[in-house]
Write a protein that holds these residues in place. Sequence first.
Motif, PDB file in Angstrom:
ATOM      1  N   SER A  54     -16.804   5.157  20.220  1.00  6.82           N
ATOM      2  CA  SER A  54     -17.684   4.035  19.630  1.00  6.82           C
ATOM      3  C   SER A  54     -19.024   4.651  19.245  1.00  6.82           C
ATOM      4  CB  SER A  54     -17.649   2.823  20.505  1.00  6.82           C
ATOM      5  OG  SER A  54     -18.775   1.843  20.145  1.00  6.82           O
ATOM      6  N   SER A  55     -19.735   3.996  18.283  1.00  8.89           N
ATOM      7  CA  SER A  55     -21.104   4.533  18.057  1.00  8.89           C
ATOM      8  C   SER A  55     -22.320   3.469  18.673  1.00  8.89           C
ATOM      9  CB  SER A  55     -21.448   4.504  16.598  1.00  8.89           C
ATOM     10  OG  SER A  55     -21.174   3.164  15.653  1.00  8.89           O
ATOM     11  N   ASP A 102       0.921  -1.095  -0.031  1.00 12.25           N
ATOM     12  CA  ASP A 102       0.183   0.064   0.049  1.00 12.25           C
ATOM     13  C   ASP A 102       0.963   1.390  -0.076  1.00 12.25           C
ATOM     14  OD1 ASP A 102      -1.779   1.908   0.223  1.00 12.25           O
ATOM     15  OD2 ASP A 102      -2.537   1.375   2.145  1.00 12.25           O
ATOM     16  N   GLY A 110      -4.166   1.594  14.623  1.00 19.88           N
ATOM     17  CA  GLY A 110      -4.923   2.664  14.896  1.00 19.88           C
ATOM     18  C   GLY A 110      -4.603   2.808  16.438  1.00 19.88           C
ATOM     19  N   TYR A 144     -16.508  -6.371   3.023  1.00 26.09           N
ATOM     20  CA  TYR A 144     -17.729  -6.727   4.262  1.00 26.09           C
ATOM     21  C   TYR A 144     -18.061  -5.449   4.853  1.00 26.09           C
ATOM     22  CZ  TYR A 144     -20.677  -8.699   7.832  1.00 26.09           C
ATOM     23  OH  TYR A 144     -21.671  -8.946   8.445  1.00 26.09           O
ATOM     24  N   ALA A 145     -16.955  -4.571   5.083  1.00 26.59           N
ATOM     25  CA  ALA A 145     -17.217  -3.176   5.701  1.00 26.59           C
ATOM     26  C   ALA A 145     -17.332  -2.162   4.652  1.00 26.59           C
ATOM     27  CB  ALA A 145     -15.861  -2.707   6.758  1.00 26.59           C
ATOM     28  N   GLY A 146     -17.309  -2.408   3.324  1.00 27.13           N
ATOM     29  CA  GLY A 146     -17.696  -1.616   2.380  1.00 27.13           C
ATOM     30  C   GLY A 146     -16.525  -0.359   2.329  1.00 27.13           C
ATOM     31  N   GLN A 147     -15.393  -1.037   2.817  1.00 20.75           N
ATOM     32  CA  GLN A 147     -14.294   0.123   2.695  1.00 20.75           C
ATOM     33  C   GLN A 147     -13.272   0.035   1.664  1.00 20.75           C
ATOM     34  OE1 GLN A 147     -11.088  -0.125   5.900  1.00 20.75           O
ATOM     35  NE2 GLN A 147     -12.360   1.151   7.122  1.00 20.75           N
ATOM     36  N   THR A 148     -13.214   1.118   1.052  1.00 12.90           N
ATOM     37  CA  THR A 148     -12.306   1.248  -0.107  1.00 12.90           C
ATOM     38  C   THR A 148     -11.117   2.264   0.099  1.00 12.90           C
ATOM     39  OG1 THR A 148     -13.803   2.877  -1.029  1.00 12.90           O
ATOM     40  CG2 THR A 148     -14.060   0.535  -1.717  1.00 12.90           C
ATOM     41  N   ARG A 149     -10.095   2.231  -0.768  1.00 11.24           N
ATOM     42  CA  ARG A 149      -9.020   3.111  -0.508  1.00 11.24           C
ATOM     43  C   ARG A 149      -8.889   3.578  -1.784  1.00 11.24           C
ATOM     44  NH1 ARG A 149      -5.365   3.239   3.711  1.00 11.24           N
ATOM     45  NH2 ARG A 149      -7.254   2.648   4.749  1.00 11.24           N
ATOM     46  N   LYS A 195       0.462  -0.811  10.165  1.00 11.07           N
ATOM     47  CA  LYS A 195       0.008   0.590  10.925  1.00 11.07           C
ATOM     48  C   LYS A 195      -1.194  -0.152  11.948  1.00 11.07           C
ATOM     49  CE  LYS A 195       2.565   4.034   9.972  1.00 11.07           C
ATOM     50  NZ  LYS A 195       3.497   3.358   9.163  1.00 11.07           N
ATOM     51  N   VAL A 241     -10.597  -2.383   0.262  1.00  9.22           N
ATOM     52  CA  VAL A 241      -9.801  -2.910   1.330  1.00  9.22           C
ATOM     53  C   VAL A 241     -10.569  -4.034   2.077  1.00  9.22           C
ATOM     54  CG1 VAL A 241      -8.449  -2.279   3.420  1.00  9.22           C
ATOM     55  CG2 VAL A 241      -8.613  -0.641   1.614  1.00  9.22           C
ATOM     56  N   ASP A 242     -11.632  -3.716   2.370  1.00 11.75           N
ATOM     57  CA  ASP A 242     -12.653  -4.541   3.186  1.00 11.75           C
ATOM     58  C   ASP A 242     -13.898  -4.641   2.593  1.00 11.75           C
ATOM     59  OD1 ASP A 242     -14.187  -6.003   5.027  1.00 11.75           O
ATOM     60  OD2 ASP A 242     -13.390  -4.997   6.650  1.00 11.75           O
TER      61      ASP A 242
END
Lengths: 581, 353
Positions: B349-350, B3, B343, B235-240, B341, B232-233
């Motif tokens: 948290s929500s 990355d 976090g 399931y989480a709908g995460q893109t980069r 890396k 990227v993920d």
Amino acid sequence: MNELLLSAARTHGLARPYILSSEELTSMPQQHGVPTQGIRGEIEIEGQTVAISLVLRFSAPCCLPIIFVQPWDKFGVIPHVDTDGYVCFAQNEGLIIDPNRFEEVVSTSLGRAIAQLRAGARRENSRDFIDEFLPYWNRQKEILKCQCFVEPSNEPKLIQVFVQGAKYTYVCDHEADVRAYLSGSETIHLTQRNALYVPLPIGTVIEPPHPDAGWSPMEATTVVSRCFDSRTAKKVSMLCHKLTKSEELVVARLPRTDGSGGALFGLKYEGVGKTHPLAGGPTPTALTPVSLSRCDRALLLPRGGANVDLHNKRVLVAGCGSVGGFLSVELARAGIGHLTLVDYDSLEEVNVFRHVLGRKHLNKKGTKAELLSKHISDNIPYMDVTPIPDRIEQAIKTGKADLSTVDLIVVALGDPTTELYLNRLAGDAPAKFPPLVFVWVEAYGIGWHVQVSNNAHEGGGCLECLYTNMPGDQSGLHCRASFAEAGQEFGRNFSGCSGLFIPYGSTIAMHAALLAIKSATDVLTGRELGNPQLSVKGSSSAFTEMGFTLTERYLKNTDVDLYEHRYDYVSPACAVCGDRP
Amino acid sequence: MADIQKQFEEFNDVVRLKQYEHNANLREKRDVILKKLKERLKVLFEERDDDLPKYTHFDQGSYKLGTGVKPLTGDFDIDVGLLFEVDRDEYRDPVVVKQWVYDALDGHTKKVEMRRPCVTVFYQNGEEPLYHVDLAVYSAADSNFDNKICVGKGKQGSPPENCIWEEADPDGLITVLTGKYSGDDWEQFRRCLRYLKRWKDLKFPTAGNAAPVGIGLTIAAYNWFYPKQKIVDNYAGQTRTDDLGALLDFANAMLCNFNLVFRDGEYAERIEAKLPVVPYGDVFEKMSNQYMTKFKEKLQKLVAVMEEAMKEADPVEACKKLQKVFGDDFPVPERDDTGAKRGPAIITSSHSA
């Protein structure tokens, strides 16, 4: 409309039909609905002439007409005729009536009512008494009422009756049944006595007593004992040796025509001699009928929609807040018989709008776990509820919560740190831990989630997977299922640090609770063999109006998409359930 | 696959001409010239006892689009349009109007030059070029019977057929280009264009028409660039954001658009970058077949290097490879920086229950 009624009367051969005057209508029984118009005519059935009245109610043509026969007992006591002459010719529930063909509705009704009377007069439908015995039994005057927990077995047996003065309160096989019904919420301080239970053989037909006259002690004894076969008679006779009071209760079971269940009715004898009347003793001086209201769990649970198979399951609920509160009550209603409720927190004013325990519980002593336990015990029968007023970690560590006896844990803490800790404990000793169902809601009701862990018979997946970053993702602890983008603060504060809360409404908590209950019951009944992660989207308008950001997961998926991918979150890199070196 | 988006973004930060920081300085220089122009034109016309036609100025080029890169030599470039209210029928030779500008600014610095498309004022520190200002001269639409804006082409001594007013649409060009993408996609468009321009500055000689012109690369991007995100993920709908992937796709798309054409007496593979507004001409037109071939070869090399970098699992190695095509400004991370890396250990948290 009157012409329509007269036409129906003519069709079915009512002699001298006439329109009822308003005075006549007013003088008719009102409890089946207030008559607005009607006709009356005469008909001869089996050589006897009776008057038939057909009246319409206010809501006609959207309801059936009512039909009365006078005098009601012209043919003796027959099925489907009430003491006020009301003829029951159709079930009142589960019908759809076509108001546009009301003429047909009226005519058909009258035809059926007459057929019902004719069958009764000819004694063709006496068997209907068997399946419908209780309504006829219970309409007797001076009847005693009593809650009944007796298991309707096929053998005569001694049972227990709790007496309070001249009244009977409970009749049961064992005192424990009553205690279980009361879920330990009330204490029983009543006099307890033996009584007799007698099952009548399948196929027994008994004509119910006339509601005004009832049975005499002699009639009752004859009606019941003539049905005994020799074996039953012998057994009853033996049991009667222990029944020596001057006042004795007999509970008889009249099985349904198919042999199942059946009607239980009671006979209270007074002035009983040394030998019980059913053992051939002298006729007692008086008899009072007893109406028994069945409260045994074999009847109550399925009748209330609860799952009998779940009744011996033991569920521990960690967290008795908004979600945990609804969830615990509904788990009990779903049929779970044993609950352990864990929470150290107390109920406060700010909780009442979204907690199942309302304002009246505010000033009561105890934690949410204790108050909720009491609430469930007070309201739902056959519950074994144990509160543990402690933090779940502490309860497990100290052994207060004995996980070896628990079939499932529902975690509704809303605290990911503790939830992950519990998940890790289960991961470290999967065999010692029951399946876990984690449930939480998200800020402003944008969604609710359930995560099942430690249930997979194949395939992995656990809560930790949701916090395991995919390669290239550096968002750290953020939950992959979340609908709220990471790095935002949602806690709202009304009174300093201690007043911090995350906004969402009661309905969201209910939705979450229902989703968790479905998962929990699916796991317990073996319908769910995996570890699904279920997410449901709520409305995002309040959330976005506050300027918060949604995740792509929320934006790009429908609820159907989310459901279809419920097993796809599993991470091979998961530190708890992933591939270990 | 390593990355290295972070390194691309750092590279972008280094090479981009920052519109608010850097250009404030350049804008000042532009304003000095415009002030000088105004004063001198007034004097010139007074001396000739003539009325100075009205004119306005506007920004154009990469300066306006925000796709500029810092020049390797430090010779910054400022593009300014001068819109004169002159009727083409009256001033048939645009060189006459360009001459006003040239005369007004001549002597302002050591070197002022009339070139075919513009008048250029060079600023130097000794022999070291500092920056230059290109002033293109336009005839305003309102001044002409056909309502057309035209740019003056030609210079002193050019044969008359080369001194023409050519129809142009400088505003329209900016509108069309900026209208293609918005938000993050537009930012990625601009970043990738800057990477390519820096590559061009490094890999092509500056003289003549050896290098593809910046506007040509911009038009190519307008035609063939597509924003790219990598998952990227799921399931989480995460893109980069994936600048390497986007630029690689774009470079490949350019290679696919080289076509065999017959020109200058031979068959040659050429790519066209036609203006999306009038005069719709191919801005690569001036590149010879030979330069075109070089262009294609260099693009192929660039693609090969980017493909290798993409396969590379180690970000350090990937960046080292990219440094060969994008130069030393492309950062290579320290080994210590490239570990996974994590976090922060405490986050909000929500969640609630």
